[in-house]
Design a protein around this motif. Structure first.
Motif, PDB file in Angstrom:
ATOM      1  N   ALA A  21       0.843  -1.191   0.000  1.00 43.91           N
ATOM      2  CA  ALA A  21       0.000   0.000   0.000  1.00 43.91           C
ATOM      3  C   ALA A  21       0.879   1.242   0.000  1.00 43.91           C
ATOM      4  O   ALA A  21       1.841   1.325   0.766  1.00 43.91           O
ATOM      5  N   TYR A  22       0.548   2.210  -0.830  1.00 45.10           N
ATOM      6  CA  TYR A  22       1.302   3.456  -0.866  1.00 45.10           C
ATOM      7  C   TYR A  22       0.740   4.488   0.110  1.00 45.10           C
ATOM      8  O   TYR A  22       1.311   5.566   0.272  1.00 45.10           O
ATOM      9  N   GLU A 321       6.617   7.668  -1.794  1.00 40.73           N
ATOM     10  CA  GLU A 321       6.304   6.299  -1.379  1.00 40.73           C
ATOM     11  C   GLU A 321       6.667   5.290  -2.466  1.00 40.73           C
ATOM     12  O   GLU A 321       7.035   4.150  -2.167  1.00 40.73           O
ATOM     13  N   LYS A 322       6.570   5.694  -3.711  1.00 37.53           N
ATOM     14  CA  LYS A 322       6.897   4.787  -4.816  1.00 37.53           C
ATOM     15  C   LYS A 322       8.408   4.663  -5.031  1.00 37.53           C
ATOM     16  O   LYS A 322       8.854   3.807  -5.795  1.00 37.53           O
ATOM     17  N   THR A 369     -14.659   2.980  -8.072  1.00 32.64           N
ATOM     18  CA  THR A 369     -14.881   3.769  -6.863  1.00 32.64           C
ATOM     19  C   THR A 369     -14.012   3.165  -5.773  1.00 32.64           C
ATOM     20  O   THR A 369     -14.239   2.037  -5.341  1.00 32.64           O
ATOM     21  N   MET A 370     -13.007   3.918  -5.336  1.00 32.01           N
ATOM     22  CA  MET A 370     -11.995   3.367  -4.444  1.00 32.01           C
ATOM     23  C   MET A 370     -11.562   4.412  -3.421  1.00 32.01           C
ATOM     24  O   MET A 370     -11.530   5.610  -3.722  1.00 32.01           O
ATOM     25  N   SER A 371     -11.215   3.925  -2.235  1.00 31.95           N
ATOM     26  CA  SER A 371     -10.527   4.771  -1.266  1.00 31.95           C
ATOM     27  C   SER A 371      -9.040   4.472  -1.255  1.00 31.95           C
ATOM     28  O   SER A 371      -8.228   5.306  -0.847  1.00 31.95           O
ATOM     29  N   ASN A 372      -8.666   3.280  -1.687  1.00 32.81           N
ATOM     30  CA  ASN A 372      -7.270   2.865  -1.715  1.00 32.81           C
ATOM     31  C   ASN A 372      -7.137   1.738  -2.729  1.00 32.81           C
ATOM     32  O   ASN A 372      -8.134   1.096  -3.110  1.00 32.81           O
ATOM     33  N   TRP A 403      -5.073  -5.263  -5.264  1.00 35.10           N
ATOM     34  CA  TRP A 403      -6.323  -5.101  -4.520  1.00 35.10           C
ATOM     35  C   TRP A 403      -6.877  -3.688  -4.670  1.00 35.10           C
ATOM     36  O   TRP A 403      -6.166  -2.762  -5.054  1.00 35.10           O
ATOM     37  N   ILE A 404      -8.166  -3.554  -4.356  1.00 39.68           N
ATOM     38  CA  ILE A 404      -8.833  -2.259  -4.243  1.00 39.68           C
ATOM     39  C   ILE A 404      -9.664  -2.277  -2.961  1.00 39.68           C
ATOM     40  O   ILE A 404      -9.966  -3.343  -2.413  1.00 39.68           O
ATOM     41  N   SER A 405     -10.030  -1.102  -2.470  1.00 39.30           N
ATOM     42  CA  SER A 405     -10.863  -1.050  -1.266  1.00 39.30           C
ATOM     43  C   SER A 405     -11.773   0.165  -1.297  1.00 39.30           C
ATOM     44  O   SER A 405     -11.498   1.162  -1.982  1.00 39.30           O
TER      45      SER A 405
END
Length: 490
Positions: A21-22, A321-322, A369-372, A403-405
């Motif tokens: 996760a970034y 972060e990347k 539609t994603m938060s992360n 993944w997506i969340s």
């Protein structure tokens, strides 16, 4: 309903390495992870916030190292929207300029600004942006996400426009829709020479025509914009007008002490009129370097949504972060404090803002539609979006462990028993649906079959029936499939 062996699905995920996760699961900045977006501008329309962003696009050398961002290759504008300021729907990349864009006469699309107006009984949307530092374009659409077209086939403001030839950087538009229906455009920036750093004189304001694609008069100088660098902003709060901008980097420590603000900071001026005269008011946001350790230009937009004021701006926390630094920016949102009915101060954070409403998991939710997210991409879906760059999108680029969340899905007291997943595939794999983390309580395993790229709407029974408010994670194995929508069924 599709039948499968649960054990087989579980085995596919055993020992799976989750894509990193970034941003932390609890963090809401930056708002978009799947690509960069700079110079954000907010448009509030029908209960949603739309963010339009310069399409920063990293360029790498033959060794794979990021080259410094020169902005010369930017000719697109990214757009996302949200009704809760945490879960953002990706509407794609508007092909704005160059031979592949709507404004084919222009080379670049920097620093967008957006507005809408009801014309002849229909809401029309207007997107203003800079053709590098030499003028302002305007595009129009019937929807906030396009498709956008160029109604005048040329610049709205250029160096031939009166009072604009001498503006160092004829860019960075901001637009004000006043309460009386009149609209105003604010542009400009740059320091003509070192001796003019304290008062560059390069900001302009002009009234727009009723059609929003013409000028009602000549642009006029905004006087006494101390240490102007770039980044026009405009807001009406109460009965006052607040012009805002980024201060330049020629300020000495003595000048900072005298003026009460620092270089690279967002400053506000105040007036009783949209065209001024303006007077110095207050700084509102320090340079992102103060908060995140990496600086650069500071670009912002202040907006009100559901009775709270916010400020959106860009930082370099995503590229950090990347693991590469090239000046590629990503968009944040934080709360803007209001004191005595005026903008006061904001602080840049990785945490971001609180979710202002819960997501309804029983609606059909677009997969973009994603938060992360991590390890995925998004791509245009459908003929119109593919042609124009914005519109319907799908999640793609899936690989093992990506993944997506979404955050804050409210299952209420209902008793969902199924999940529907709409996808299209050229390969096979599976999706694990879990609560609150990729390794959280599993709600379902969903098999992905090769559909020859045709749409499949599959229904799978839940192993666990959730209640209350949870984050939902979709973790992937396999490849060559695209997610379109999902929904829970009760």
């Amino acid at each position: 309903m599709q039948v499968f062996e649960t054990q087989t699905m579980e085995e596919m995920f055993e020992g799976l390495k989750i894509s990193p996760a970034y941003k932390k699961y609890s963090e809401h900045n930056p708002v978009m992870i799947q690509r960069y977006g700079a110079d954000p501008y907010a448009l509030v329309y029908e209960g949603r916030v739309y963010l339009y962003m310069t399409g920063d696009d990293p360029v790498f050398d033959e060794k794979g190292d990021a080259k410094e961002n020169t902005y010369s290759n930017i000719n697109t504008i990214n757009v996302v929207s949200s009704e809760d300021l945490v879960n953002w729907t990706d509407h794609g990349t508007i092909y704005a300029a160059s031979v592949t864009g709507a404004a084919k006469w222009g080379a670049n699309s920097w620093a967008p600004a957006a507005a809408y107006k009801n014309i002849d009984g229909k809401d029309k949307f207007f997107l203003y942006f800079a053709n590098n530092g030499n003028g302002i374009a305007v595009l129009t659409a019937d929807s906030p996400v396009g498709p956008f077209t160029d109604p005048i086939n040329g610049p709205l403001i250029s160096r031939e426009t009166p009072n604009c030839a001498e503006v160092t950087w004829l860019f960075d538009p901001a637009v004000l829709m006043d309460d009386d229906g009149n609209a105003y455009l604010y542009v400009g920036g740059g320091v003509p020479s070192p001796e003019k750093a304290s008062n560059p004189g390069t900001a302009r304001v002009v009234k727009l025509g009723e059609d929003m694609i013409s000028l009602d008069g000549d642009p006029l100088p905004i006087e006494n914009v101390a240490y102007l660098f770039e980044d026009s902003g405009i807001n009406k709060i109460g009965d006052k007008y607040y012009y805002s901008y980024c201060s330049n980097f020629s300020m000495t420590p003595e000048a900072e002490k005298e003026r009460g603000f620092e270089q690279g900071e967002i400053i506000t001026l105040v007036s009783d009129s949209p065209m001024g005269p303006f007077e110095h008011f207050s700084p509102v946001l320090k340079n992102p370097e103060v908060f995140f350790g990496l600086g650069g230009n500071n670009h912002h937009c202040m907006f009100e949504f559901k009775d709270q004021w916010y400020i959106t701006y860009h930082s370099r926390i995503l590229e950090k972060e990347k693991g590469y630094l090239g000046g590629y920016r990503s968009t944040n949102i934080d709360v803007l404090e209001i004191k005595d009915n005026a903008p006061a101060v904001s602080k840049g954070t990785k945490t971001g803002v609180k979710q202002v409403s819960y997501l309804n998991p029983y609606d059909e939710v677009s997969a973009v539609t994603m938060s992360n997210s991590s390890g995925i991409d998004t791509v245009q879906y459908g003929e119109e979006a593919i042609k124009c760059g914005s519109g319907d999108m799908v999640v793609t680029g899936i690989s093992d462990g990506s993944w997506i969340s979404v955050t804050g899905a409210d299952f209420g007291n209902s008793d969902p028993f199924e999940i529907s997943l709409k996808y299209k595939s050229r390969g096979t794999g599976a999706v694990r649906v879990s609560l609150d983390s990729p390794e959280g309580d599993v709600l379902a395993y969903i098999p992905i079959e090769d559909t020859d790229n045709e749409i499949e709407d599959t229904f799978v029974a839940l192993e666990k029936r959730p209640g209350g408010v949870h984050d939902i994670f979709f973790t992937f194995v396999g490849k060559d499939y695209d997610l379109i929508t999902w929904r829970f069924i009760k």
